[in-house]
Every structure is written in structure tokens, then in C-alpha cells.
Design a protein around this motif. Structure first.
Motif, PDB file in Angstrom:
ATOM      1  N   TRP A   1       0.828  -1.210   0.000  1.00  0.00           N
ATOM      2  CA  TRP A   1       0.000   0.000   0.000  1.00  0.00           C
ATOM      3  C   TRP A   1       0.865   1.264   0.000  1.00  0.00           C
ATOM      4  N   ALA A   2       1.923   1.274   0.807  1.00  0.00           N
ATOM      5  CA  ALA A   2       2.708   2.491   1.000  1.00  0.00           C
ATOM      6  C   ALA A   2       3.710   2.758  -0.111  1.00  0.00           C
ATOM      7  N   ARG A   3       3.995   1.768  -0.934  1.00  0.00           N
ATOM      8  CA  ARG A   3       5.006   1.959  -1.978  1.00  0.00           C
ATOM      9  C   ARG A   3       4.606   3.021  -2.996  1.00  0.00           C
ATOM     10  N   ARG A   4       3.310   3.118  -3.258  1.00  0.00           N
ATOM     11  CA  ARG A   4       2.856   4.088  -4.254  1.00  0.00           C
ATOM     12  C   ARG A   4       1.493   4.619  -3.842  1.00  0.00           C
ATOM     13  N   LEU A   5       1.489   5.827  -3.316  1.00  0.00           N
ATOM     14  CA  LEU A   5       0.258   6.457  -2.841  1.00  0.00           C
ATOM     15  C   LEU A   5      -0.139   7.530  -3.848  1.00  0.00           C
ATOM     16  N   ALA A   6      -1.318   7.408  -4.395  1.00  0.00           N
ATOM     17  CA  ALA A   6      -1.753   8.353  -5.417  1.00  0.00           C
ATOM     18  C   ALA A   6      -3.235   8.645  -5.271  1.00  0.00           C
ATOM     19  N   TRP A   7      -3.626   9.839  -5.665  1.00  0.00           N
ATOM     20  CA  TRP A   7      -5.037  10.217  -5.658  1.00  0.00           C
ATOM     21  C   TRP A   7      -5.281  11.204  -6.779  1.00  0.00           C
ATOM     22  N   GLN A   8      -6.532  11.249  -7.220  1.00  0.00           N
ATOM     23  CA  GLN A   8      -6.883  12.038  -8.398  1.00  0.00           C
ATOM     24  C   GLN A   8      -8.046  12.971  -8.089  1.00  0.00           C
ATOM     25  N   GLY A   9      -7.943  14.214  -8.585  1.00  0.00           N
ATOM     26  CA  GLY A   9      -8.993  15.187  -8.398  1.00  0.00           C
ATOM     27  C   GLY A   9     -10.114  14.984  -9.403  1.00  0.00           C
ATOM     28  N   PRO A  10     -11.285  15.597  -9.169  1.00  0.00           N
ATOM     29  CA  PRO A  10     -12.429  15.421 -10.063  1.00  0.00           C
ATOM     30  C   PRO A  10     -12.159  15.896 -11.485  1.00  0.00           C
ATOM     31  N   GLY A  11     -11.209  16.830 -11.638  1.00  0.00           N
ATOM     32  CA  GLY A  11     -10.892  17.315 -12.977  1.00  0.00           C
ATOM     33  C   GLY A  11      -9.819  16.518 -13.678  1.00  0.00           C
ATOM     34  N   GLY A  12      -9.243  15.537 -12.966  1.00  0.00           N
ATOM     35  CA  GLY A  12      -8.229  14.685 -13.577  1.00  0.00           C
ATOM     36  C   GLY A  12      -6.814  14.938 -13.107  1.00  0.00           C
ATOM     37  N   SER A  13      -6.583  16.007 -12.313  1.00  0.00           N
ATOM     38  CA  SER A  13      -5.222  16.228 -11.804  1.00  0.00           C
ATOM     39  C   SER A  13      -4.845  15.096 -10.857  1.00  0.00           C
ATOM     40  N   ARG A  14      -3.590  14.749 -10.847  1.00  0.00           N
ATOM     41  CA  ARG A  14      -3.144  13.565 -10.095  1.00  0.00           C
ATOM     42  C   ARG A  14      -1.956  13.915  -9.216  1.00  0.00           C
ATOM     43  N   SER A  15      -1.988  13.449  -7.981  1.00  0.00           N
ATOM     44  CA  SER A  15      -0.879  13.621  -7.046  1.00  0.00           C
ATOM     45  C   SER A  15      -0.355  12.247  -6.666  1.00  0.00           C
TER      46      SER A  15
END
Length: 217
Positions: free
Chosen positions: A108-122
Motif C-alpha cells: 500500500w505504501a510503496r505508491r500512494l496516489a489520488w486524483q482530483g475530479p478534474g483529472g489532476s493527479r498527485s
């Protein structure tokens, strides 16, 4: 609420950053910068820095560490904020190290990512150190005997002969630490679950009896 098993490894690494460097080197092949010291978890830019351990040096280099015993869906947001604040404060990127004894947390911790409603990604990719039995045995074989404390912690939640063997070897190698030997042995026992403590005590007593019998033979 933080527990002894949770707090003591972080306190140990804060007191002796070289141990964290040795752990990271096992995963990345590169040690951390020398001269790191524990920094206070102060308020930065009006936000509470939530990282459990922050190390810095005189040149502004920094490393943060978290001990994660389970998956926490809120942590990625907090880690991202804390890493951004540290990067801004020190005007350079640093490293986030996540320590865990669970393979599921490692994945789980190796790659943490999330995406905004407009498609931007962190995205955040920490250095993840899996403190499992294999790592414990690797640490037991290292020249620096201080690492055996972390080897014992890695199996402190386990039971059975394999965990007992790791703890026995760790306690034996504490003898190489001279004046620190008693303190290391005591702190190892303090982080073990009670059933493992009893198993280790029984194994040591049995070994002592065998030694006496061999001496009489």
C-alpha cells in the motif's frame, strides 16, 4: 493511542539516526546523509507537522520517518502535506521513510496516489522498509550490533520457535555493546508480546540447563 511497540522504535531511531540509515541502505543500496539529528515537531506555516520522526542536518537536508502498523487511508494526505512543508521550509526535497512489519502495508505504501475530479493527479512514493523475519535475519548478520534491537522488534508480534530464535540471537549479540548491553536487552524485552517473552525465557532457561549438564559431563 501510541503503544510501546510503536513508540520505542521511533525513539531509538531518533536517538541513533545511523540505524535508520542502515535500514534504508538495505532497501535502496544508499545510506542517508551523515550528521542527521532529530528535529522537534514544531508548527510550520500554521500547520501541524504530523510526521512522527524528522531528522535534519546543518545543510538543510532532511529525512522523515513513520512507523505504520496498518493501512490508514488518511495518512497519504497528511504525509503529502508534511513533505511539502518540509520541502518548502528547507528549500530542497528530502526523503520519507515508512517502516512496517506487514507486507500488505508495504504494498500500500510503496505508491500512494489520488486524483482530483478534474483529472489532476498527485503521487507520493516513500522509501518503504519491510521489517519482517527475513529483514530481521539480515540485521542480525550485520557488523553493527545495535541493529539487533530492530531485528527483535521485527518479530515482537510473532510467536513460535522462529521468532524465539531471532530474539535469542539478538539478546546474545547485545553482549557486543559493552556498557549499553543491559539497556538494549531490557528494551528488547519491553517491546515483545507477553507470550513471546515467556517462550524466550523458557528457551534461555533450557539452554542454561544444557550448559550446566555439559559442564558436569
Amino acid at each position: 493511542m501510541p503503544t510501546t511497540r510503536h513508540d520505542r522504535p521511533l525513539n531509538r531511531l531518533g536517538q541513533e539516526p545511523a540505524l535508520l540509515s542502515a535500514l534504508v541502505a538495505q532497501v535502496t543500496g544508499r545510506p542517508l546523509p551523515r550528521g542527521l539529528k532529530r528535529a522537534p515537531n514544531a508548527l510550520r506555516q500554521g500547520k501541524d507537522l504530523t510526521l512522527e520522526l524528522v531528522l535534519t542536518d546543518a545543510r538543510g537536508r532532511w529525512v522523515a520517518a513513520e512507523l505504520q502498523l496498518g493501512i490508514d487511508v488518511a495518512k497519504p494526505r497528511r504525509w503529502a502535506l508534511s513533505v511539502a512543508l518540509l520541502t518548502d521550509e528547507h528549500e530542497r526535497p528530502g526523503d520519507l521513510v515508512v517502516l512496517t512489519h506487514r507486507r500488505s502495508v508495504q504494498r500500500w505504501a510503496r505508491r500512494l496516489a489520488w486524483q482530483g475530479p478534474g483529472g489532476s493527479r498527485s503521487e507520493l512514493r516513500p522509501i518503504v522498509v519491510l521489517l519482517d523475519e527475513a529483514m530481521a535475519r539480515t540485521l542480525l548478520a550485520q557488523a553493527d550490533a545495535r541493529l539487533v534491537w530492530l531485528a527483535a522488534w521485527a518479530v515482537s508480534h510473532r510467536k513460535g520457535p522462529r521468532a524465539v530464535e531471532v530474539v535469542e540471537r539478538a539478546l546474545m549479540r547485545c553482549g557486543e555493546l559493552g556498557p549499553q548491553a543491559l539497556e538494549y536487552r531490557t528494551s528488547i524485552i519491553e517491546v515483545l508480546q507477553p507470550s513471546l517473552v515467556e517462550s524466550v525465557r523458557a528457551a534461555l532457561q533450557a539452554a542454561a540447563r544444557r550448559s550446566v549438564e555439559l559442564g558436569k559431563a
